[in-house]
Design an enzyme around this catalytic site. Structure first.
Site, short mmCIF file in Angstrom:
data_model
loop_
_atom_site.label_atom_id
_atom_site.label_comp_id
_atom_site.label_asym_id
_atom_site.label_seq_id
_atom_site.Cartn_x
_atom_site.Cartn_y
_atom_site.Cartn_z
N THR A 117 -2.65 5.55 -4.25
CA THR A 117 -1.57 6.24 -3.52
C THR A 117 -0.20 5.96 -4.15
OG1 THR A 117 -1.57 4.37 -2.00
CG2 THR A 117 -2.74 6.32 -1.31
N THR A 118 -0.02 4.77 -4.73
CA THR A 118 1.25 4.45 -5.39
C THR A 118 1.34 5.20 -6.72
OG1 THR A 118 1.06 2.24 -4.42
CG2 THR A 118 2.75 2.55 -6.10
N ASP A 155 0.86 -1.18 0.00
CA ASP A 155 0.00 0.00 0.00
C ASP A 155 0.90 1.24 0.00
OD1 ASP A 155 -2.38 1.55 0.31
OD2 ASP A 155 -1.82 1.84 2.39
N ASP A 164 -9.12 0.30 1.79
CA ASP A 164 -9.00 0.86 0.44
C ASP A 164 -10.24 0.55 -0.39
OD1 ASP A 164 -6.56 1.77 1.10
OD2 ASP A 164 -5.39 0.58 -0.31
#
Length: 540
Positions: free
Chosen positions: A107-108, A74, A405
């Protein structure tokens, strides 16, 4: 009066200037040198996290100072746990955190995109283009990409009757996580949880009503959704009943103990009679408290504070089951779920302040003596708990982050139900659109537009690389096909099925999430490009 950072002086023409103190103890970077130092730090961060992108992305193991191990892919968690010193690296951490807070997914990708934009900015700086012109060009290109996303977005049906589309989008989110071996089950749990608490008319989801509870032991497949509240506590006495039906709960934040003066006090017991009287007074007070709870009609007491063995014995004797040491957030959730009121004093307890629940039962796990309390069939059926199981704490914590998520993505779809296709399909389509727009420009910004177009390709390139495909070949083929077939659904075939159409694979992302990624990454890059002077103490 504010003190000056140095000595005030005037030159021979009377013009004032300041001689800064401690100049020899400071390091200073200025101009393009400062910008390139920042770009290098940001690229370093992006390259670390790049290999975690996509369904075939690799996990990272983080070991804290006290030896605690965490395995995750994550993006926000990796960034948060990384110990970074550089100022720009800290900004990258905040970037992934803001994407996590706003959307919960992507988020990545947002960090990889920001790193790619800065890499492109570096080559433009080497060409002699001013940083402000680059930043403004990136801003205009981002607006062009966001507009293009609106044109390729498709409406998405959100209803309680047809959950399948929502389950598919939750499965896309969970595809890259540690839970992907049972991601259909996890996706169903996430969708059921959100639809239970969602207000579809107002397009709002109250996350406070969804509690994620981890319990080590069992298999990940044993994870379940409880329509009620799960509390990691047991009945205060082992002989109290473990199953109660048609329960009326007294939710108390006052302790089961004799009243004490608020000020400092000292009590001298000089004889056995005094001690006996004191003990009788305590017992009398305990009985009075229990009577007040029972007179209100309560059949279960939920207490925020503890009580001693004597009080516990009296509660058993008076046939009033109780649970002690229940935390503040759990007390509030129980109150919301059961429709009860939190009572701060025994005198204020009345029948209308009691919560109602159909069943309160203890759950036991395996051969251990670990037990949990489940409050089900509550008056307010919208409160739910996801009970997460797993072989060790590391797995349950990662599963908890993964489900969070998925919950966030389903929530963002309820708020804005338009979607784009994943697997890099949306990024390639935007890249082509921005490149086309660059050909229409006659100003210097066309260079920034073309660089923005190349930076957008970093997402499909990273996906292809992480999946073991040839990145350049895959991207060239997809760009050519998207151009000739005029289809914005063609993306990287990470699962190596031979079909690049993301519509067939049901690889879907919310439009809001994709827009947010582009806007946030561009804002950060603009900010970094505008910093041209850095002063730091020499010892850093």
């Amino acid at each position: 009066m504010m003190s000056l950072p140095g000595t005030f002086a005037c030159d021979e023409y009377g013009r004032p200037f300041i001689v800064l103190r401690d100049q020899e103890n400071q390091k200073r970077l200025t101009g393009n040198e400062a910008i390139k130092s920042h770009i290098l730090a940001a690229k370093q961060i992006a390259s670390i996290i790049r290999s975690s992108l996509g369904p075939k992305g690799l996990d990272k193991m983080m070991v804290s100072g006290d030896g605690e191990v965490m395995v995750t892919n994550d993006g926000a968690t990796i960034m948060k746990e990384m110990d970074v010193d550089h100022e720009i690296a800290k900004l990258m951490v905040q970037l992934s955190q803001s994407q996590d807070d706003e959307i919960g997914d992507g988020t990545t990708g947002v960090v990889v995109l920001a790193g790619a934009l800065l890499e492109q900015a570096e080559s433009l700086l080497d060409r002699g283009i001013h940083p402000i012109r680059i930043a403004d060009g990136f801003e205009l290109a981002a607006q062009c990409a966001v507009k293009h996303l609106d044109t390729i977005a498709q409406p998405f049906p959100v209803s309680r009757d047809n959950k399948e589309p929502l389950i598919r989008i939750a499965m896309t989110t969970l595809g890259s996580k540690i839970v992907n071996k049972c991601h259909r089950q996890m996706a169903e749990i996430a969708v059921d949880a959100v639809l239970t608490v969602a207000d579809l008319e107002k397009k709002d989801v109250n996350f406070e009503l969804i509690k994620l509870e981890c319990k080590v032991g069992g298999r990940m497949e044993d994870t379940c959704l409880v329509k009620g509240v799960v509390v990691d506590k047991t009945m205060s006495h082992s002989q109290m009943p473990t199953v109660l039906k048609d329960v009326k709960l007294a939710i108390l934040t006052c302790p089961f103990e004799p009243p004490k003066p608020k000020t400092k006090h000292k009590l001298d017991v000089t004889s056995a009679d005094d001690y006996r009287k004191l003990r009788e007074y305590e017992q009398e007070k305990f009985l009075e408290m229990v009577k007040q709870v029972k007179d209100a009609g309560a059949t279960l007491a939920i207490c925020q504070w503890g009580f001693d063995d004597e009080a516990n014995h009296l509660l058993l004797q008076q046939q009033l089951p109780a649970v002690r040491w229940v935390g503040g957030p759990e007390i509030e959730l129980i109150a919301i779920a059961t429709g009860g009121r939190i009572v701060p004093r025994f005198e204020e307890l009345t029948p209308d302040k009691l919560g109602k629940a159909g069943v309160v039962r203890e759950l036991s796990f395996g051969t251990t003596k670990n037990k949990m309390l489940v409050i089900e069939d509550c008056q307010n059926t919208r409160a739910v708990t996801v009970l997460i199981r797993g072989g060790n704490r590391m797995i349950t914590e990662e599963a908890k982050r993964s489900i969070h998520d998925a919950l966030c993505v389903v929530r963002s779809l309820i708020r804005d139900s338009r979607i784009v296709y994943g697997g890099g399909a949306a990024e390639i389509s935007c890249s082509l659109a921005v490149a086309r727009e660059a050909d229409q420009l006659s100003t210097l910004e066309q260079y920034a537009f073309r660089s923005f177009s190349v930076a957008l390709e970093s997402i499909p390139l990273a996906l292809a690389e992480n999946s073991g495909l040839s990145p350049i070949e895959t991207l060239s083929e997809l760009k050519a096909r998207q151009g000739t077939e005029n289809s914005s659904t063609l993306g990287v075939d990470c699962m190596l099925t031979g079909n690049s159409d993301m519509k067939d694979h049901h690889v879907i992302e919310s439009l809001h999430s994709k827009k947010q990624q582009i806007v946030l990454a561009t804002q950060l890059v603009k900010m970094i490009l505008k910093i041209d002077d850095v002063r730091t103490p020499a010892d850093r």
